[in-house]
Scaffold this motif. Structure first.
Motif, short mmCIF file in Angstrom:
data_model
loop_
_atom_site.label_atom_id
_atom_site.label_comp_id
_atom_site.label_asym_id
_atom_site.label_seq_id
_atom_site.Cartn_x
_atom_site.Cartn_y
_atom_site.Cartn_z
N SER A 117 1.91 5.99 3.40
CA SER A 117 1.47 5.75 2.01
C SER A 117 1.73 6.94 1.10
O SER A 117 1.38 6.92 -0.08
CB SER A 117 -0.04 5.44 2.01
OG SER A 117 -0.77 6.52 2.55
N THR A 170 0.13 -3.87 -0.78
CA THR A 170 -0.14 -2.46 -0.44
C THR A 170 0.98 -1.51 -0.86
O THR A 170 0.75 -0.31 -0.97
CB THR A 170 -0.38 -2.30 1.08
OG1 THR A 170 0.77 -2.82 1.78
CG2 THR A 170 -1.63 -3.07 1.50
N LYS A 218 5.10 0.76 4.60
CA LYS A 218 3.82 0.25 5.10
C LYS A 218 3.12 1.28 5.99
O LYS A 218 1.88 1.37 6.00
CB LYS A 218 4.03 -1.05 5.88
CG LYS A 218 4.38 -2.25 5.01
CD LYS A 218 4.57 -3.49 5.86
CE LYS A 218 4.86 -4.70 5.01
NZ LYS A 218 5.08 -5.91 5.84
N ARG A 257 -9.59 -9.14 -3.54
CA ARG A 257 -9.36 -8.76 -2.14
C ARG A 257 -10.22 -9.59 -1.20
O ARG A 257 -9.75 -10.12 -0.19
CB ARG A 257 -9.66 -7.27 -1.94
CG ARG A 257 -9.30 -6.75 -0.55
CD ARG A 257 -9.71 -5.29 -0.40
NE ARG A 257 -11.14 -5.14 -0.39
CZ ARG A 257 -11.91 -5.35 0.70
NH1 ARG A 257 -11.35 -5.74 1.84
NH2 ARG A 257 -13.21 -5.19 0.63
#
Length: 475
Positions: free
Chosen positions: A50, A78, A47, A265
């Protein structure tokens, strides 16, 4: 001197020696390596960073094992696309089903030493480089056409070719390309028939297809679009035209996917905002309800219990979940008007005078004045206003009767009476369950709506240990 690969690898293993060994081998080969000792730490690391290109994940770890960790990773939007290789010192065949389900790229046996680990990782990254190109499947029975298409497209796309419908369907059952170029005229099954079979394959319902044809008649052109083709390319191929048409369609697909992703989203953000608003609203209402109950030291928790009983009655009456949630909120604030009643009257442990009783009877009207301006919950004042109305019309403050009393208030009235009788009050102890039941039976059709009274009686009969009054409902 090692050449840096610019590939970042995260090792996840509870065995410190295994981590150090893997770090040594991979760092020496030019990879950027970091390591953690648990599944939870892995998720947190992903997290925060990336740029991790690959995770080497030990299957057998305490607390959160590798499979559980990867399930968590796949559920987090994510980090869901994280590339993972499983590590295990045992037979990995028993983990194959979970590995396929979770998209594991490979297995590496422990201990992590020697050329095997490097070869496996290089294969994963080599495959990744191929997969960075979008895949175009070309289906044509003419081998020369396939060779020409491959030569024409391979500088931009990863090209897969199929010379028969069987070969094409076999590939599509395992892999989904970005696009299909499909010859109209083929033996055994023509392009239109093959497209119908392709659409039956899961995940191929919307696969973009461009037909290839030497025909120039209007009938073929019309049929291409009628059968679900997005475009057609005439033979002999003009490379610039082919590339531009493929590029145009794939760009449009990317735009559509991007818009869909953005809509998802934004929808998720709105749903989360709504959820937080609902939680905040519930917390505010519960705080108000607690403030109300705090005025009377003998009725602590009364509003919450009435809310739960009311919701349960609504559930058993077949009301939808929205109605059940609404009545829960309404019932929490049914006694809010007591804020305007002096404490010495609420907590008096002897009989009220007529004047004091009239003061108590003002709390429904006070409650309405407090709640009527809450426009986001248009029915919020109903419980406060009408919960002391009686089915026979002898209640207060409006003297409504029967079904003229709002339904929500008729439900709350039964729940409120039950809690009042089954709880300790300043002037008496809690009544025995049989006495409570008898009072509700006697009030059926007089004080209470008979249908909702019957539901309350059924709840009492099911509560053989008289736990309902002690907040025995788990809702």
């Amino acid at each position: 001197m090692n050449v840096r690969c610019n590939k970042n690898i995260l090792i996840v293993d509870d065995d410190s020696m295994a981590r150090k060994l893997a770090e040594f081998v991979l760092t020496k080969d030019g990879y950027n390596v970091s390591s953690v000792d648990s599944g939870e730490a892995c998720i947190e690391c992903l997290k925060k960073d990336s740029n991790i290109d690959l995770v080497l994940l030990d299957i057998e770890m305490p607390q959160l094992n590798g499979i559980e960790t990867l399930e968590r990773i796949r559920s987090e939007k994510t980090i869901a696309e994280t590339r993972v290789i499983f590590l295990t010192a045992n037979d990995f065949s028993k983990f194959e089903e979970d590995s396929k389900r979770l998209g594991v790229l490979d297995f590496i046996s422990k201990p992590l030493f020697g050329p095997e680990i490097l070869e496996r990782i290089k294969k994963v990254f080599a495959k990744e480089q191929v997969c960075d190109k979008e895949t175009v499947l070309v289906i044509d029975d003419d081998r020369m056409n396939l060779k020409f298409a491959e030569h024409m497209l391979s500088s931009v796309y990863h090209v897969v070719t199929a010379q028969s419908y069987r070969e094409a369907l076999d590939y599509l059952s395992k892999e989904i390309p970005s696009m299909v170029l499909l010859d109209v005229h083929m033996p055994d099954m023509d392009g239109f028939e093959l497209l119908a079979e392709i659409r039956k394959i899961k995940s191929c319902e919307d696969l973009p297809v461009i037909f290839l044809t030497a025909d120039s008649d209007r009938e073929t052109e019309v049929r291409v679009f009628r059968e679900g083709g997005l475009d057609y390319i005439q033979k002999p191929f003009v490379p610039e035209v082919v590339l531009e048409r493929i590029k145009r369609i794939l760009s449009l697909r990317k735009l559509q996917a991007s818009l869909e992703s953005e809509v998802e989203r934004r929808t998720a953000e709105l749903e989360e905002s709504k959820r937080k608003h609902e939680i905040l609203s519930l917390q505010v209402v519960k705080t108000l309800a607690s403030a109300i109950d705090a005025k009377d030291r003998y009725t602590n928790g009364h509003s919450s219990r009435v809310a739960k009983y009311s919701k349960e009655i609504a559930l058993r009456a077949g009301k939808p979940i929205e109605y059940q949630n609404e009545i829960y909120f309404v019932a929490l604030l049914h006694d809010i008007g007591k804020i305007g009643v002096p404490d010495n009257i609420l907590n008096k442990n002897s009989k009220l005078t007529d004047e004091e009783y009239e003061t108590i009877k003002q709390h429904p009207s006070i409650g309405v004045e407090i709640l009527r301006n809450i426009t986001e919950m248009p029915n919020i004042e109903i419980g406060a206003h009408y919960h002391h109305e009686r089915f026979d019309g002898k209640g207060y403050p409006e003297g409504l009767a029967g079904y003229d009393i709002p339904e929500i208030a008729r439900i709350i009235a039964v729940a409120d009476a039950y809690d009042a009788m089954s709880s300790r009050r300043s002037y008496r102890a809690a009544l025995p369950q049989e006495a409570v039941r008898k009072e509700i039976v006697n009030g059926r059709g007089h004080q209470f709506d008979p249908g909702f009274a019957d539901i309350m009686l059924k709840m009492i009969d099911e509560d053989v240990r008289y736990e309902l009054r002690d907040d025995g409902l788990n809702m």
